[in-house]
Design a protein around this motif. Structure first.
Motif, mmCIF file in Angstrom:
data_model
loop_
_atom_site.group_PDB
_atom_site.id
_atom_site.type_symbol
_atom_site.label_atom_id
_atom_site.label_comp_id
_atom_site.label_asym_id
_atom_site.label_seq_id
_atom_site.Cartn_x
_atom_site.Cartn_y
_atom_site.Cartn_z
ATOM 1 N N LYS A 187 0.838 -1.205 0.000
ATOM 2 C CA LYS A 187 0.000 0.000 0.000
ATOM 3 C C LYS A 187 0.868 1.247 0.000
ATOM 4 O O LYS A 187 2.034 1.198 0.330
ATOM 5 C CB LYS A 187 -0.914 0.015 1.221
ATOM 6 C CG LYS A 187 -0.197 -0.045 2.568
ATOM 7 C CD LYS A 187 -1.197 -0.122 3.710
ATOM 8 C CE LYS A 187 -0.465 -0.204 5.036
ATOM 9 N NZ LYS A 187 -1.393 -0.287 6.182
ATOM 10 N N CYS A 190 0.939 7.293 1.805
ATOM 11 C CA CYS A 190 0.055 8.404 2.126
ATOM 12 C C CYS A 190 -1.271 8.266 1.388
ATOM 13 O O CYS A 190 -1.298 7.987 0.192
ATOM 14 C CB CYS A 190 0.732 9.718 1.723
ATOM 15 S SG CYS A 190 -0.251 11.195 2.025
ATOM 16 N N GLY A 192 -5.660 7.085 1.996
ATOM 17 C CA GLY A 192 -6.692 6.548 2.866
ATOM 18 C C GLY A 192 -7.506 5.500 2.144
ATOM 19 O O GLY A 192 -7.556 5.460 0.923
ATOM 20 N N ASN A 196 -4.542 2.537 0.820
ATOM 21 C CA ASN A 196 -4.333 3.985 0.954
ATOM 22 C C ASN A 196 -4.445 4.683 -0.395
ATOM 23 O O ASN A 196 -3.781 5.697 -0.638
ATOM 24 C CB ASN A 196 -2.971 4.288 1.592
ATOM 25 C CG ASN A 196 -2.934 3.916 3.052
ATOM 26 O OD1 ASN A 196 -3.945 3.992 3.742
ATOM 27 N ND2 ASN A 196 -1.773 3.500 3.533
ATOM 28 N N CYS A 201 -3.661 12.271 -1.165
ATOM 29 C CA CYS A 201 -2.608 12.279 -0.151
ATOM 30 C C CYS A 201 -2.460 13.634 0.526
ATOM 31 O O CYS A 201 -2.279 13.722 1.731
ATOM 32 C CB CYS A 201 -1.285 11.869 -0.807
ATOM 33 S SG CYS A 201 0.165 12.092 0.246
ATOM 34 N N LYS A 219 -7.465 9.716 6.945
ATOM 35 C CA LYS A 219 -6.182 9.983 6.306
ATOM 36 C C LYS A 219 -5.059 9.246 7.026
ATOM 37 O O LYS A 219 -5.039 9.152 8.250
ATOM 38 C CB LYS A 219 -5.911 11.489 6.307
ATOM 39 C CG LYS A 219 -4.610 11.920 5.638
ATOM 40 C CD LYS A 219 -4.606 11.656 4.147
ATOM 41 C CE LYS A 219 -5.599 12.533 3.443
ATOM 42 N NZ LYS A 219 -5.235 13.957 3.473
ATOM 43 N N PHE A 220 -4.127 8.712 6.237
ATOM 44 C CA PHE A 220 -2.976 8.014 6.787
ATOM 45 C C PHE A 220 -1.718 8.551 6.121
ATOM 46 O O PHE A 220 -1.669 8.707 4.908
ATOM 47 C CB PHE A 220 -3.084 6.510 6.530
ATOM 48 C CG PHE A 220 -1.832 5.734 6.880
ATOM 49 C CD1 PHE A 220 -1.596 5.315 8.180
ATOM 50 C CD2 PHE A 220 -0.876 5.452 5.904
ATOM 51 C CE1 PHE A 220 -0.453 4.601 8.504
ATOM 52 C CE2 PHE A 220 0.277 4.742 6.230
ATOM 53 C CZ PHE A 220 0.483 4.321 7.531
ATOM 54 N N ASP A 232 1.994 7.987 -2.848
ATOM 55 C CA ASP A 232 0.542 8.062 -2.921
ATOM 56 C C ASP A 232 0.064 6.955 -3.852
ATOM 57 O O ASP A 232 0.834 6.049 -4.177
ATOM 58 C CB ASP A 232 0.070 9.453 -3.363
ATOM 59 C CG ASP A 232 0.544 9.841 -4.765
ATOM 60 O OD1 ASP A 232 0.960 8.945 -5.532
ATOM 61 O OD2 ASP A 232 0.486 11.032 -5.100
ATOM 62 N N SER A 233 -1.173 7.004 -4.274
ATOM 63 C CA SER A 233 -1.729 5.888 -5.039
ATOM 64 C C SER A 233 -1.128 5.738 -6.427
ATOM 65 O O SER A 233 -1.281 4.683 -7.056
ATOM 66 C CB SER A 233 -3.249 6.054 -5.174
ATOM 67 O OG SER A 233 -3.562 7.271 -5.844
#
Length: 277
Positions: A187, A190, A192, A196, A201, A219-220, A232-233
């Motif tokens: 994952k 940054c 969620g 995630n 992010c 948020k993580f 990020d993704s």
């Protein structure tokens, strides 16, 4: 652009590197770097586009190396930054940065850009033409020709064209197979939600990115981006880009085609080559 040595990096299922000219017998230093691409190489270009909603100049982007957001879509440096540092060049300013010094090259990369007309394929080439015209005007033809003949062009585009298209089921199958191992790992550092990847992010409340957006997931943000492949993704961490950079530099034919960067820059003075992986 035929005067430039051309280095091509495509962040899709395959990665290719092409050498445009044979290195000379002497050991000159590369004089300039010109970067064309999307968010994988973006050095902050979209920050200077009025009204752009595709920006990353918000925390926690930039937290690792710069200790602040710079417009890069990662926690630190990108492949373009690592290459510039390896060649002994300064980190390149984005084309739209006011008052920037372009004598060592320019970063034209912009998040959302692509290879097709729908993704402004020719926009960055027009910007490059504007810069070279300014070189000729301000520094003269001899300076411009010398700079271009001793410079490198870096490309990374295509992901946005796929994202905006309607690929066939077969293409989806190929992509899933190519990235299955990474998905099972990565994952993101940054975001969620699942992996995630379901939430933006950046701190949206510090930016007008999506004023009407309401987070569905908490948020993580990880404390250790170096232990993650994705920040990020969609974008690697600095550590992820550094891993890629080292493998581009020393990788075998299965990784870097038709040659590694170590071979690509043979005969050139490279002040800061990356350590072997």
């Amino acid at each position: 652009m035929e005067a430039l040595r051309v280095l091509t990096i495509v962040f899709l299922a395959c990665i290719s590197i092409s050498q445009a000219v044979t290195p000379p017998s002497t050991n000159p230093q590369v004089q300039g770097l010109f970067v064309f691409g999307d968010s994988a190489l973006d050095g902050g270009e979209n920050t200077y586009i009025p009204g752009s909603k595709i920006v990353s100049a918000v925390p926690p982007y930039g937290k690792t190396y710069f200790s602040k957001p710079t417009g890069r879509w990662t926690d630190g440096r990108t492949i373009a930054d690592f290459l510039a540092q390896a060649l002994g060049l300064p980190l390149l300013p984005p084309f739209l940065e006011p008052g920037a010094n372009f004598l060592s090259g320019v970063n034209f990369a912009s998040a959302g850009a692509g290879l097709l007309d729908e993704t402004n394929a020719h926009h960055q080439l027009r910007q490059f033409r504007n810069v070279t015209n300014e070189y000729r005007k301000e520094k003269g033809v001899e300076f411009t020709n010398h700079l271009l003949k001793n410079s490198v062009a870096l490309f990374s585009m295509g992901a946005n064209d796929i994202a905006n298209a309607l690929p066939s089921p077969y293409l989806f199958q190929q992509m899933i197979q190519a990235y299955s191992s990474a998905i099972q790992a990565e994952k993101a550092c940054c975001g969620g939600g699942p992996f995630n990847a379901a939430e933006f992010c950046g701190d949206a409340d510090k930016h007008d990115w999506k004023p009407d957006h309401k987070n569905k997931y908490a948020k993580f943000v990880c404390d250790n981006p170096k232990d993650y492949l994705y920040f990020d993704s969609n974008h690697f961490t600095e550590a992820g880009y550094w891993f890629v950079m080292k493998n581009f530099w020393y990788g075998s034919y299965n990784i870097a085609r038709p040659s590694s960067l170590n071979f690509f820059f043979a005969g050139f003075n490279v002040p800061n080559p990356p350590p072997r992986p």
